[in-house]
Design a protein around this motif. Structure first.
Motif, PDB file in Angstrom:
ATOM      1  N   VAL A 145      31.994  59.545  39.601  1.00  0.00           N
ATOM      2  CA  VAL A 145      33.346  59.647  39.925  1.00  0.00           C
ATOM      3  C   VAL A 145      32.661  61.518  38.284  1.00  0.00           C
ATOM      4  N   SER A 146      34.071  62.384  37.958  1.00  0.00           N
ATOM      5  CA  SER A 146      33.412  63.314  37.490  1.00  0.00           C
ATOM      6  C   SER A 146      35.171  63.967  36.255  1.00  0.00           C
ATOM      7  N   LEU A 147      35.106  63.097  35.040  1.00  0.00           N
ATOM      8  CA  LEU A 147      36.067  63.685  34.535  1.00  0.00           C
ATOM      9  C   LEU A 147      36.044  65.798  34.123  1.00  0.00           C
ATOM     10  N   TYR A 148      36.782  66.430  33.956  1.00  0.00           N
ATOM     11  CA  TYR A 148      36.971  67.425  33.564  1.00  0.00           C
ATOM     12  C   TYR A 148      37.796  67.673  32.739  1.00  0.00           C
ATOM     13  N   THR A 149      38.178  69.136  32.029  1.00  0.00           N
ATOM     14  CA  THR A 149      38.861  69.387  31.581  1.00  0.00           C
ATOM     15  C   THR A 149      38.630  70.979  31.050  1.00  0.00           C
ATOM     16  N   THR A 150      39.388  71.762  31.740  1.00  0.00           N
ATOM     17  CA  THR A 150      39.828  73.354  31.278  1.00  0.00           C
ATOM     18  C   THR A 150      40.293  74.132  30.643  1.00  0.00           C
ATOM     19  N   TRP A 151      40.075  75.430  29.659  1.00  0.00           N
ATOM     20  CA  TRP A 151      40.682  76.643  29.459  1.00  0.00           C
ATOM     21  C   TRP A 151      40.262  77.725  29.541  1.00  0.00           C
ATOM     22  N   MET A 152      41.470  78.883  30.394  1.00  0.00           N
ATOM     23  CA  MET A 152      40.452  79.900  30.092  1.00  0.00           C
ATOM     24  C   MET A 152      41.622  81.199  30.228  1.00  0.00           C
ATOM     25  N   ARG A 153      41.208  82.348  30.665  1.00  0.00           N
ATOM     26  CA  ARG A 153      42.733  83.290  30.603  1.00  0.00           C
ATOM     27  C   ARG A 153      41.883  84.894  31.594  1.00  0.00           C
ATOM     28  N   GLY A 154      43.036  85.199  31.971  1.00  0.00           N
ATOM     29  CA  GLY A 154      42.939  85.993  32.867  1.00  0.00           C
ATOM     30  C   GLY A 154      43.396  87.244  32.178  1.00  0.00           C
ATOM     31  N   TYR A 155      43.306  88.419  33.444  1.00  0.00           N
ATOM     32  CA  TYR A 155      43.731  89.696  32.565  1.00  0.00           C
ATOM     33  C   TYR A 155      43.575  90.854  34.245  1.00  0.00           C
ATOM     34  N   LEU A 156      44.989  91.221  33.790  1.00  0.00           N
ATOM     35  CA  LEU A 156      45.272  92.331  34.897  1.00  0.00           C
ATOM     36  C   LEU A 156      46.113  94.037  34.387  1.00  0.00           C
ATOM     37  N   PRO A 157      45.003  94.328  34.345  1.00  0.00           N
ATOM     38  CA  PRO A 157      45.565  95.765  33.842  1.00  0.00           C
ATOM     39  C   PRO A 157      46.509  95.967  34.406  1.00  0.00           C
ATOM     40  N   ASN A 158      48.125  97.543  34.296  1.00  0.00           N
ATOM     41  CA  ASN A 158      49.164  97.550  34.146  1.00  0.00           C
ATOM     42  C   ASN A 158      48.921  99.078  34.856  1.00  0.00           C
ATOM     43  N   SER A 159      49.333  99.845  35.858  1.00  0.00           N
ATOM     44  CA  SER A 159      49.174 101.374  36.530  1.00  0.00           C
ATOM     45  C   SER A 159      49.280 102.402  35.724  1.00  0.00           C
ATOM     46  N   PRO A 160      48.385 103.425  35.290  1.00  0.00           N
ATOM     47  CA  PRO A 160      48.634 104.569  34.282  1.00  0.00           C
ATOM     48  C   PRO A 160      50.709 105.240  34.343  1.00  0.00           C
ATOM     49  N   GLY A 161      51.107 104.657  35.624  1.00  0.00           N
ATOM     50  CA  GLY A 161      52.513 105.652  35.928  1.00  0.00           C
ATOM     51  C   GLY A 161      52.860 104.836  34.746  1.00  0.00           C
ATOM     52  N   ASN A 162      52.974 103.254  33.772  1.00  0.00           N
ATOM     53  CA  ASN A 162      53.790 103.278  33.453  1.00  0.00           C
ATOM     54  C   ASN A 162      54.108 103.120  32.147  1.00  0.00           C
ATOM     55  N   PHE A 163      54.863 103.551  30.919  1.00  0.00           N
ATOM     56  CA  PHE A 163      55.099 103.440  30.243  1.00  0.00           C
ATOM     57  C   PHE A 163      55.725 102.741  29.139  1.00  0.00           C
TER      58      PHE A 163
END
Length: 827
Positions: free
Chosen positions: A591-609
């Motif tokens: 049996v394994s009990l686990y916990t995790t925290w993480m962050r994600g990242y996605l840049p916008n396209s260059p035409g968006n201002f």
């Protein structure tokens, strides 16, 4: 039983189930080692040229090994708690075949033979990989997965939800498309029908777009854009949550890593033919083996061809694909694999498979729209795509603790399409107005992808704790050649040619004009550099910590009028820091009990201002997850229970003060519970099941009509069950049966559009019959085994909508009852 000494192993009277077929001794020993978790050490030439009668039934470990070696002239002894050495039995004849490497040999392990020759050393990484690949074809349960950590880490030690679909599941379900195989995983729903060309799925409520597909750990967005085929797929690993710490930019639901088949050291050949309704014809050929006597050069070739219509008129699904690969065992520490792939699909435009909401989900005054209705331009539609891939995978083991991997893949995608699609349904509820997409010349619509990863992995001890350190660099480029758009429109004298009567359609006249203008519309480029570091620390024997961080730099450019006299170019730079922390506690070994925290990242396209003229910041996502994993019955039963809370921030939403502009105040949230089970409970009996409760909605937006709206195509509840049983003895030996149930509750068609259109839930049943028979040696075919299967999808012929593209005209029917008959031979 892991703590038993060698003597205890031999004296242990507990029994377990074995099912090891007769044949060459080396593969049988390898399978025995896998099933008992023992390490067999022997000179490889001792096994070469020898055969075993196999074993089937319930035995102790000692009994099973004795039966396996009957008639081979070999004997064994326990060297320590986990290691068994094989040797020539006293008084038996000595067989001296050529010295070769087999997949059962471990790195640096061996014993001097009676002829004084040294055993051949096989790279440890190859031995591990070969065994894992062998397990994937025999069991539903995967004990290890490299996607979550980019290291060989047991699933029980990964503080994140990861599910593996093995080759055995793919073959028994006759899952030729990714979506068909991934339906077994909790939290995954289709966003497009399986009859279309693309691989588009939703994971934990969020679309898995181009950025979420990988191939052997390398980024490969063309899987989503051109559609994968399972003919050369060994396993699918689905890692839930934003995994930017190792894989960079992407949507937050999770990633799909496609692990392809690799060369094997023992010769093996197979071929099969599948026939089905809707004029479905498919054949596959697989071959692998050594190229030289000492087996340091291995080859593999997988080929697939398909000629098929579908239940939708004009919607063909033709395919041609082949994937050659070569592995060179350069030394006992260095392995190089070179592989390539060519895959071409002849399909129709996806939008032409969609029908209006009236007649599919809602009532229509003219009755139900037939499931086979095609809303495009008949034979004048096309969406043909060709993908080329070539790359290498180089692994070097410096010593027992440190290794390096460098892998690279270059891919090209070519497209050729003319798209017709429905715009609106007129008041008579039978006349569909249609629009015209673009005709794109394939020679000019070409995308290029370079993907390279270099990883250094080390194992060491620091402050009385065991560490597995990973450092890596990823380089990525996606380049879009200038795309030539050929405009086509209906002749102005008769624009009604674009209309379609849904209940009495006519496709005989081409409604498109000849090409009238040609514009070079756009080109694009994306370059990425990612640097990451990760440490897995065994704080105690039952307490493990993982921490990591990645830094990404992304440069994007987009050019409109790419070859015009005054092209317009826009560029952007963005950076992202993506951390992960996780903890695994094992109160008892299974049996394994686990916990995790993480962050994600996605840049916008260059035409968006934004209104101030600045580029928008990247989207960010955050995951909190806790869960429990179990492995019982000698790892034959695996479960994963997870609760997750996933948010997506910095989404674009209308500026409340400046019309026509946007601001980054939008947010979406998905949370829920997932449960996955894979089991090989007894010889011949396999199960894979899943359940997911997913609550995904818009939590912040300047458009008040979107607040608290359910995200598109995400059911609150999804449950699946698939099981097969193959009879092991008696008059039914060789026969098998299988079946499954797949249930979805209602889903929202789209967060946009008037109101909220609900797609009704459904329950679908599948079934299968099997017959596997070993052929006599010396038969006229020269084959070892014949395999016959009959698969039924949507057994009860349920009529339901599988997915939707909007709330008005793009509702996609699921396949009606489908029957697939397969005959295969193994050599």
């Amino acid at each position: 039983m892991g703590c038993l000494s060698g003597l205890a192993w031999a004296q242990d009277q507990s029994v377990r189930q074995f099912d090891i077929p007769a044949g060459s001794l080396a593969p049988a020993l390898n399978r025995f080692a896998d099933e008992t978790s023992l390490q067999l050490v022997y000179d490889t030439k001792l096994a070469d040229g020898r055969t075993t009668a196999g074993i089937s039934g319930s035995y102790t470990v000692d009994q099973a090994l004795k039966l396996l070696l009957v008639g081979t002239g070999l004997d064994y002894r326990f060297a320590n708690d986990r290691t068994v050495t094989l040797q020539q039995a006293e008084g038996s004849a000595v067989i001296v075949p050529p010295v070769v490497a087999t997949e059962g040999t471990s790195s640096g392990a061996g014993m001097s033979s009676q002829t004084g020759q040294k055993p051949v050393k096989v790279p440890e990484i190859l031995v591990k990989e070969v065994r894992e690949r062998d397990n994937d074809t025999k069991s539903y349960v995967a004990e290890e997965a490299s996607t979550a950590t980019r290291t060989d880490t047991p699933v029980r030690d990964i503080p994140q939800s990861i599910q593996v679909v093995t080759r055995k599941i793919i073959e028994e379900q006759r899952a030729f498309r990714l979506q068909e195989a991934l339906q077994n995983v909790s939290g995954i729903t289709p966003s497009f029908p399986v009859t279309q060309q693309f691989d588009n799925i939703i994971i934990r409520g969020f679309q898995a777009n181009n950025n979420n597909f990988f191939r052997n750990g390398l980024f490969d967005q063309f899987n989503a854009q051109s559609g994968s085929d399972t003919y050369n797929i060994q396993r699918l690993e689905v890692l839930k949550g934003p995994s930017a710490v190792l894989y960079g930019l992407g949507d937050p639901g999770g990633i799909i890593n496609i692990v392809t088949s690799k060369p094997l050291p023992d010769p093996a050949y197979a071929g099969n033919v599948t026939l089905g309704n809707f004029n479905f014809y498919r054949s596959e050929i697989h071959g692998t083996g050594p190229l030289n006597a000492d087996r340091t050069l291995l080859w593999r070739l997988d080929v697939a061809g398909q000629k098929a219509n579908s239940f939708v008129d004009f919607a063909n699904r033709d395919l041609m694909a082949f994937a050659p690969s070569i592995t060179w065992l350069m030394s006992h520490k260095t392995t190089l694999t070179v592989q390539a792939e060519y895959i071409k699909r002849w399909y129709n435009n996806l939008a032409a498979l969609g029908v209006p909401v009236e007649g599919s989900v809602r009532p229509n005054i003219n009755g139900e729209i037939p499931r086979n209705r095609f809303t495009g331009f008949g034979d004048f539609d096309k969406n043909n795509r060709t993908t080329y891939r070539a790359g290498y995978d180089l692994t070097h083991q410096f010593n027992n603790n440190w290794s390096v991997r460098n892998a690279y893949q270059y891919s090209i995608l070519e497209s050729d399409q003319i798209a017709g699609f429905g715009l609106a349904l007129l008041a008579d509820q039978r006349t569909l107005t249609r629009g015209v997409g673009t005709g794109v010349e394939s020679s000019l619509n070409r995308q290029h992808l370079h993907s390279m990863v270099t990883n250094l992995v080390g194992h060491f001890k620091l402050l009385e704790t065991d560490h597995t350190l990973l450092t890596g660099v990823e380089l990525r480029q996606v380049r879009q050649n200038p795309v030539q758009i050929t405009n086509r429109r209906s002749p102005a004298s008769d624009p009604s040619l674009l209309n379609l009567d849904l209940f009495a359609p006519s496709y005989g006249v081409n409604p498109l004009s000849a090409p009238v203008t040609t514009n070079n519309l756009f080109a694009g480029d994306l370059k990425l550099v990612g640097v990451y570091i990760q440490d897995q620390i065994a704080l105690l024997s039952n307490l493990k910590f993982i921490g990591g961080v990645r830094f990404d730099y992304v440069y994007q450019s987009s050019t409109s009028g790419a070859v015009a006299s005054n092209p317009s170019e826009q560029t952007s730079d963005s950076t992202g820091v993506s951390p992960r922390l996780g903890l695994v506690y094992q109160p008892v070994e299974p049996v394994s009990l686990y916990t995790t925290w993480m962050r994600g990242y996605l840049p916008n396209s260059p035409g968006n201002f934004n209104p101030g003229g600045k580029l928008f910041d990247p989207e960010r996502s955050t995951l909190y997850e806790i869960g429990m994993k179990t492995f019982f019955f000698q790892n034959r039963l695996s479960t994963n229970l997870a609760w997750f809370h996933l948010t997506r921030e910095n989404l674009l939403t209308p500026d409340p003060f400046i019309p026509g502009f946007q601001v980054q105040t939008g947010e979406q949230r998905s949370q829920g519970i997932e449960f996955d089970v894979t089991a090989s409970l007894a010889a011949g009996w396999n199960i894979i099941a899943s359940y997911a409760y997913t609550d995904a909605e818009v939590t912040a937006d300047n458009n008040p009509t979107l607040i608290n709206k359910r995200l598109a195509l995400v059911p609150y509840n999804k449950a699946t069950l698939w099981s097969t049983y193959h009879f092991q003895e008696g008059v039914l030996k060789g026969f098998g049966l299988g079946g499954g149930v797949y249930g979805y509750t209602s889903r929202n068609a789209s967060i946009f559009g008037p109101g909220q259109v609900e797609i009704p839930g459904y329950v679908r049943a599948d079934a299968a019959l099997y017959y596997n028979h070993d052929l006599q040696v010396g038969n006229w075919l020269g084959a070892k085994e014949v395999n016959i299967a009959l698969n039924f999808r949507n057994l009860l012929d349920q009529r339901y909508v599988e997915a939707a593209g909007n709330t008005t005209t793009l509702f996609y029917f699921a396949e009606p009852r489908t029957v697939l008959a397969t005959v295969g031979l193994r050599f």
